[in-house]
Design an enzyme around this catalytic site. Structure first.
Site, PDB file in Angstrom:
ATOM      1  N   ASN A   1       2.008   3.012  -3.582  1.00 55.61           N
ATOM      2  CA  ASN A   1       1.919   2.122  -3.827  1.00 55.61           C
ATOM      3  C   ASN A   1       0.141   2.605  -5.071  1.00 55.61           C
ATOM      4  OD1 ASN A   1      -1.087   1.962  -3.448  1.00 55.61           O
ATOM      5  ND2 ASN A   1      -0.228   2.844  -1.057  1.00 55.61           N
TER       6      ASN A   1
ATOM      7  N   ASP B   1       1.295   1.333   5.040  1.00 52.90           N
ATOM      8  CA  ASP B   1       1.992   1.597   6.379  1.00 52.90           C
ATOM      9  C   ASP B   1       2.905   1.841   7.216  1.00 52.90           C
ATOM     10  OD1 ASP B   1      -0.325  -1.079   6.741  1.00 52.90           O
ATOM     11  OD2 ASP B   1       1.163  -2.340   5.342  1.00 52.90           O
TER      12      ASP B   1
ATOM     13  N   LYS C   1      16.762  17.279  -1.529  1.00 51.44           N
ATOM     14  CA  LYS C   1      16.722  16.193  -2.069  1.00 51.44           C
ATOM     15  C   LYS C   1      17.780  15.164  -1.546  1.00 51.44           C
ATOM     16  CE  LYS C   1      16.788  14.411  -7.259  1.00 51.44           C
ATOM     17  NZ  LYS C   1      17.735  14.976  -8.371  1.00 51.44           N
TER      18      LYS C   1
ATOM     19  N   PHE D   1     -12.166  -3.036   3.487  1.00 53.32           N
ATOM     20  CA  PHE D   1     -11.663  -3.749   1.810  1.00 53.32           C
ATOM     21  C   PHE D   1     -10.418  -4.364   3.043  1.00 53.32           C
ATOM     22  CE2 PHE D   1     -14.279  -0.758   0.432  1.00 53.32           C
ATOM     23  CZ  PHE D   1     -14.375  -1.579  -0.999  1.00 53.32           C
TER      24      PHE D   1
ATOM     25  N   LYS E   1      -9.258  -8.595  10.499  1.00 53.59           N
ATOM     26  CA  LYS E   1      -9.421  -7.150  10.005  1.00 53.59           C
ATOM     27  C   LYS E   1     -10.946  -6.328  10.542  1.00 53.59           C
ATOM     28  CE  LYS E   1      -5.943  -6.954   6.777  1.00 53.59           C
ATOM     29  NZ  LYS E   1      -4.886  -6.755   5.619  1.00 53.59           N
TER      30      LYS E   1
ATOM     31  N   LYS F   1     -10.753  -3.617  13.163  1.00 55.01           N
ATOM     32  CA  LYS F   1     -10.892  -1.927  13.397  1.00 55.01           C
ATOM     33  C   LYS F   1     -12.605  -2.220  13.451  1.00 55.01           C
ATOM     34  CE  LYS F   1      -7.431  -3.109   9.428  1.00 55.01           C
ATOM     35  NZ  LYS F   1      -6.729  -2.030   8.719  1.00 55.01           N
TER      36      LYS F   1
HETATM   37  N1  CTP Z   1      -6.738   0.721   6.756  1.00 52.99           N
HETATM   38  C1  CTP Z   1      -6.770   2.003   6.877  1.00 52.99           C
HETATM   39  N2  CTP Z   1      -5.527   3.023   7.456  1.00 52.99           N
HETATM   40  C2  CTP Z   1      -4.204   2.378   7.330  1.00 52.99           C
HETATM   41  C3  CTP Z   1      -4.105   0.906   6.679  1.00 52.99           C
HETATM   42  C4  CTP Z   1      -5.578   0.225   6.338  1.00 52.99           C
HETATM   43  O1  CTP Z   1      -7.539   3.439   6.852  1.00 52.99           O
HETATM   44  N3  CTP Z   1      -3.249   2.502   7.724  1.00 52.99           N
HETATM   45  C5  CTP Z   1      -8.002   0.310   6.219  1.00 52.99           C
HETATM   46  C6  CTP Z   1      -7.951   0.450   4.474  1.00 52.99           C
HETATM   47  O2  CTP Z   1      -8.318   1.936   3.525  1.00 52.99           O
HETATM   48  C7  CTP Z   1      -8.319  -0.898   4.496  1.00 52.99           C
HETATM   49  C8  CTP Z   1      -8.539  -1.808   5.535  1.00 52.99           C
HETATM   50  O3  CTP Z   1      -7.919  -1.019   6.495  1.00 52.99           O
HETATM   51  O4  CTP Z   1      -9.760  -0.384   4.629  1.00 52.99           O
HETATM   52  C9  CTP Z   1      -7.380  -2.836   5.287  1.00 52.99           C
HETATM   53  O5  CTP Z   1      -6.408  -2.271   4.299  1.00 52.99           O
HETATM   54  P1  CTP Z   1      -4.843  -3.529   4.214  1.00 52.99           P
HETATM   55  O6  CTP Z   1      -4.027  -2.361   3.984  1.00 52.99           O
HETATM   56  O7  CTP Z   1      -5.706  -4.652   3.812  1.00 52.99           O
HETATM   57  O8  CTP Z   1      -4.667  -3.770   5.610  1.00 52.99           O
HETATM   58  P2  CTP Z   1      -3.996  -3.083   6.946  1.00 52.99           P
HETATM   59  O9  CTP Z   1      -4.521  -3.140   8.439  1.00 52.99           O
HETATM   60  O10 CTP Z   1      -2.904  -2.507   6.599  1.00 52.99           O
HETATM   61  O11 CTP Z   1      -3.070  -5.217   7.134  1.00 52.99           O
HETATM   62  P3  CTP Z   1      -1.650  -5.960   6.047  1.00 52.99           P
HETATM   63  O12 CTP Z   1      -1.587  -4.395   5.254  1.00 52.99           O
HETATM   64  O13 CTP Z   1      -0.795  -6.085   7.249  1.00 52.99           O
HETATM   65  O14 CTP Z   1      -2.330  -6.094   4.916  1.00 52.99           O
END
Ligand code: CTP
Length: 402
Positions: free
Chosen positions: A212, A281, A291, A326, A340, A344
């Site tokens: 990303n 995710d 490759k 975040f 969240k 979490k």
């Molecule tokens: N985070 C994490 N590990 C993951 C996914 C997220 O530690 N596998 C943490 C990120 O660093 C951030 C928070 O969780 O502090 C929220 O991340 P975000 O990507 O917004 O949320 P997700 O829980 O992945 O939910 P979604 O993608 O469905 O919005």
């Protein structure tokens, strides 16, 4: 919000080195950051650069000789030694290190270094052999033991053609170190802060990955602010462009699984955990060992969910440990962020809107709210990432006390 350089008087001592011209950039960045810079050029420095450039950049008279004080009481060395908030010697030659270590006072700069109680930061630049010489190394040890700080030197090819340590470290690293010394708020002294930062790259094959656009700017800003406030900082960083502060311990990882492992092995000993990484995710189930070839046929990938690092920390949190996350959302920001925060087991979540004009990825400013359990969301409006980090650590400092 005023930064650490605002309204600060900094003596910039420039000594004899081929890198002396780089001090113009340092002076200009300090002035931009709000400092009042008093340039001082030693006699050798003047063989490489002239006072006029420094006077134009800083708006102040450049001091070039000890006995100027007779004409100008403003720059009388004891007065400046008392007034200055920081002495930054950049580039610092082997000669000034030797003089400072042994208390030799034979020009304005060395004399004033003896008279000041302000913090002193040296950014050495010299030939590798001169830097590595036991005499120089011993002088550096003496100065460190006396509380002086050092930024660099960097390693690389030097003007003399040698390769090794001795290059003046880049301006941003000098400013980082100066900012840490100038910062007056030390409410995180003795605290350990662990930050995840950047993206994760999930391999598809040996050369391709799912990733990303996280720039790592937020992780960098968080690390800098925690350092300024006196914390010991470790950053577990996935791939990202923004350079991390030199004073932080940096653990480089690529995938979410690596990031989780790096966090699991360190989180027990920290007071504060901040999840600022944009963790992918999903990961590819079975990355190809060689490759993928472009056959023209469609390609199906099976993805598995990655572990949630912030949630893992939330489940294993010690009493008194503070965890921060975040939530970057395109819609229904506060509801998603609140969910969240609970899921979490975070103590604080920074909700930022990434819809439309306010895309947080790579941007310098974000539209943000702070959410803590059981309290109404605190709006911060459009705020720079630097100012946001100050607000986050203000809240973290309160949470650590509660
Ligand atoms: N985070 C994490 N590990 C993951 C996914 C997220 O530690 N596998 C943490 C990120 O660093 C951030 C928070 O969780 O502090 C929220 O991340 P975000 O990507 O917004 O949320 P997700 O829980 O992945 O939910 P979604 O993608 O469905 O919005």
């Amino acid at each position: 919000m005023p930064g650490p350089f605002s309204q600060k008087e900094i003596v910039l001592g420039v000594t004899g080195s081929i890198a002396a011209y780089k001090a113009c950039d340092i002076a200009s960045r300090l002035v931009e950051a709000g400092a009042n810079v008093i340039p001082v050029l030693t006699r050798s420095a003047q063989e490489f650069v002239g006072p006029v450039s420094f006077e134009a950049i800083t708006g102040n008279h450049a001091i070039t000789a000890l006995f100027e004080r007779l004409q100008n009481p403003e720059i009388e060395h004891i007065a400046v030694a008392r007034r200055a908030h920081l002495f930054l010697i950049a580039p610092a030659s082997a000669n000034i290190l030797a003089k400072a270590a042994h208390g030799i006072a034979d020009d304005w700069l060395s004399t004033t270094l003896l008279a000041t109680r302000a913090p002193i930061l040296f950014a050495p630049a010299m030939n590798t052999q001169m830097y590595l010489h036991p005499a120089t190394q011993a002088n550096i040890e003496i100065l460190r033991a006396r509380g002086c700080s050092f930024a660099g030197p960097a390693s690389g090819t030097l003007a003399c053609g040698e390769v090794g340590p001795g290059r003046l470290i880049e301006t941003s690293a000098i400013l980082e170190a100066a900012g840490v010394l100038l910062s007056e708020q030390k409410d995180l002294a003795g605290k350990r802060v662990l930050i995840t930062s950047g993206a994760t790259h999930e391999p598809l094959d040996p050369v391709r990955f799912l990733g990303n656009r996280s720039s790592g700017k937020m992780g960098r800003a968080l690390a800098l602010e925690a350092l300024r406030r006196g914390a010991d900082v470790t950053v577990v960083s996935g791939p990202a462009q923004a350079p991390l502060p030199h004073a932080a311990e940096v653990v480089r990882v690529k995938t979410a699984l690596d990031m989780l492992e790096a966090v699991q092995s360190r989180v027990d000993t920290v007071d504060v955990f901040i999840a600022a990484a944009a963790v992918a995710d999903y990961r590819v189930d079975a990355p190809a060992p060689s490759k993928h070839k472009h056959t023209g046929a469609s390609l199906q990938l099976t993805l598995s969910p990655n572990p949630d690092i912030a949630a893992w920390v939330g489940q294993h949190k010690r009493p008194g440990q503070v965890s921060v996350g975040f939530a970057a959302e395109t819609d229904d920001l506060l509801n998603h962020a609140g969910a969240k925060l609970a899921a979490k087991n975070l103590d604080l979540i920074v909700a930022n809107s990434v819809g439309g004009a306010h895309c947080a990825f790579g941007a310098d400013s974000v539209l943000a709210w702070l959410l803590t359990p059981g309290n109404p969301p605190e709006p911060l409006d459009l705020i720079s990432k630097e100012d946001l980090t100050q607000r986050i650590f203000d809240k973290v400092a309160l949470l650590l006390q509660s």
